[in-house]
Write an enzyme that holds these catalytic residues in place. Structure first.
Site, short mmCIF file in Angstrom:
data_model
loop_
_atom_site.label_atom_id
_atom_site.label_comp_id
_atom_site.label_asym_id
_atom_site.label_seq_id
_atom_site.Cartn_x
_atom_site.Cartn_y
_atom_site.Cartn_z
N ASP A 71 0.84 -1.36 0.04
CA ASP A 71 -0.01 -0.04 -0.33
C ASP A 71 0.90 1.30 -0.04
OD1 ASP A 71 -2.84 -0.67 -0.09
OD2 ASP A 71 -2.40 -1.46 1.97
N GLU A 76 -0.33 9.40 1.11
CA GLU A 76 -1.18 10.21 1.82
C GLU A 76 -1.26 9.78 3.32
OE1 GLU A 76 -4.83 12.84 1.03
OE2 GLU A 76 -5.56 10.53 1.32
N ASP A 77 -1.24 8.57 3.44
CA ASP A 77 -1.99 8.08 4.62
C ASP A 77 -0.66 8.22 5.70
OD1 ASP A 77 -4.51 7.27 4.22
OD2 ASP A 77 -3.58 5.68 3.04
N ARG A 143 -9.18 2.99 10.92
CA ARG A 143 -7.75 3.35 10.99
C ARG A 143 -7.15 4.36 12.25
NH1 ARG A 143 -5.77 1.56 5.97
NH2 ARG A 143 -6.98 -0.41 5.48
N HIS A 173 -11.76 5.61 4.88
CA HIS A 173 -11.47 7.27 5.49
C HIS A 173 -12.46 8.15 5.33
CE1 HIS A 173 -7.26 5.23 4.33
NE2 HIS A 173 -7.17 5.52 5.89
N CYS A 258 -5.05 10.34 -2.26
CA CYS A 258 -4.09 9.41 -1.46
C CYS A 258 -2.65 9.23 -2.14
CB CYS A 258 -4.89 8.17 -1.04
SG CYS A 258 -5.61 7.25 -2.12
C1 CIR Z 1 -5.48 0.68 2.42
O1 CIR Z 1 -6.54 0.04 2.97
O2 CIR Z 1 -4.89 1.24 3.39
C2 CIR Z 1 -5.09 0.94 1.12
N1 CIR Z 1 -5.48 -0.22 0.42
C3 CIR Z 1 -6.04 2.03 0.45
C4 CIR Z 1 -5.34 3.64 1.20
C5 CIR Z 1 -6.50 4.70 0.39
N2 CIR Z 1 -5.75 5.86 1.01
C6 CIR Z 1 -6.51 6.81 1.12
O3 CIR Z 1 -7.74 6.96 0.84
N3 CIR Z 1 -6.17 7.89 1.86
#
Ligand code: CIR
Length: 264
Positions: A71, A76-77, A143, A173, A258
């Protein structure tokens, strides 16, 4: 007299990005059924996404690749920017925690930034953080926990930001359900939000993929090509809308926001 012209020094508009891993099929999925990802197509879509940012005046800075961190493309996360403060996160999914180390190196390479971090037992994903002026909405999602929100509030208080927790049970999110236009209007899908009344100005969009916009400037937006009706609606409000095909990342619950972190 002598006129001297100082060069106009604008801070660089940087977008942090991270090349897709080689195991995208192992990415986390929460709300979607797994569908096979075309790795080559994902790489091409990522190249086009970066090219669109560059074409709009952003300089891309690549975080070191992590081919095994499925991932990691969703950079962005892992870090959230507040002016010149970078807050490194502690991702809610265990599988994503190793992503932060290289992001920290990238952030520290930008000399004007100061760095803070969310610490255990707090968890926070950048996808849950929606800034609207000096109000910071934070999704209390699967999360991001209450302690993560509390730590963010404490880190931001001296900087004049107000942190508002937003219940999130229907989407991964907060920013999978709502983002903001440059004028502060929050756009989103009411079906994906537990509450919409927290936002002073809320505008529903006609497609779920249309909830995510990146403000490229005060007048232009980056959006997914999967939401043509929303693109038309926002163009009708006077925005210049740039679209990119990110279908392979949408299969992994990613969206247009993201795939980069904007450092303004
Ligand atoms: C996750 O589940 O963490 C990733 N497959 C997708 C993350 C997407 N991030 C976001 O919307 N900020």
């Amino acid at each position: 007299g002598v006129l001297s012209y100082a060069p106009v020094r604008e801070p660089r508009r940087i977008a942090l990005v991270r090349i897709p891993a080689s195991n995208l099929d192992e990415a986390e999925l929460t709300h979607l059924e797994r569908r096979p990802v075309d790795q080559a197509r994902a790489d091409e879509q990522w190249d086009n996404y970066c090219a669109a940012l560059v074409a709009e005046g952003w300089e891309t800075v690549e975080v070191d690749a992590a081919p095994d961190l499925a991932d990691s493309v969703f950079v962005e996360d892992t870090v959230v920017m507040f002016d010149d403060l970078a807050v490194l996160t502690l991702p809610g999914a265990e599988s994503r925690r190793a992503e932060v180390e290289a992001v920290e190196r990238a952030v520290r390479s930008i000399s004007r930034l100061s760095v803070a971090r969310i610490e255990e037992p707090g968890t926070l994903d950048g996808g849950d953080v929606l800034k609207v002026g000096d109000v910071v909405y934070v999704g209390a999602s699967s999360r991001t926990n209450a302690e993560g929100i509390r730590q963010l509030r404490e880190l931001l208080a001296p900087h004049g930001y107000t942190v508002v927790g937003v219940p999130m049970s229907k989407a991964l999110h907060l920013k999978s359900a709502a983002t903001a236009l440059p004028d502060g209007t929050v756009i989103g899908d009411p079906a994906l939000l537990d509450v919409t009344g927290l936002f002073p100005r809320f505008l529903p969009v006609p497609e779920p993929e249309g909830v995510a916009v990146v403000a490229l400037s005060a007048t232009s937006l980056l959006m997914s090509a999967s939401a043509p009706q929303t693109a038309a609606m926002l163009a009708g409000l006077g925005y210049r809308v740039v679209t990119v095909d990110i279908s392979e990342f949408e299969k992994l619950e990613g969206c247009v926001t993201c795939l980069s972190v904007r450092v303004r």
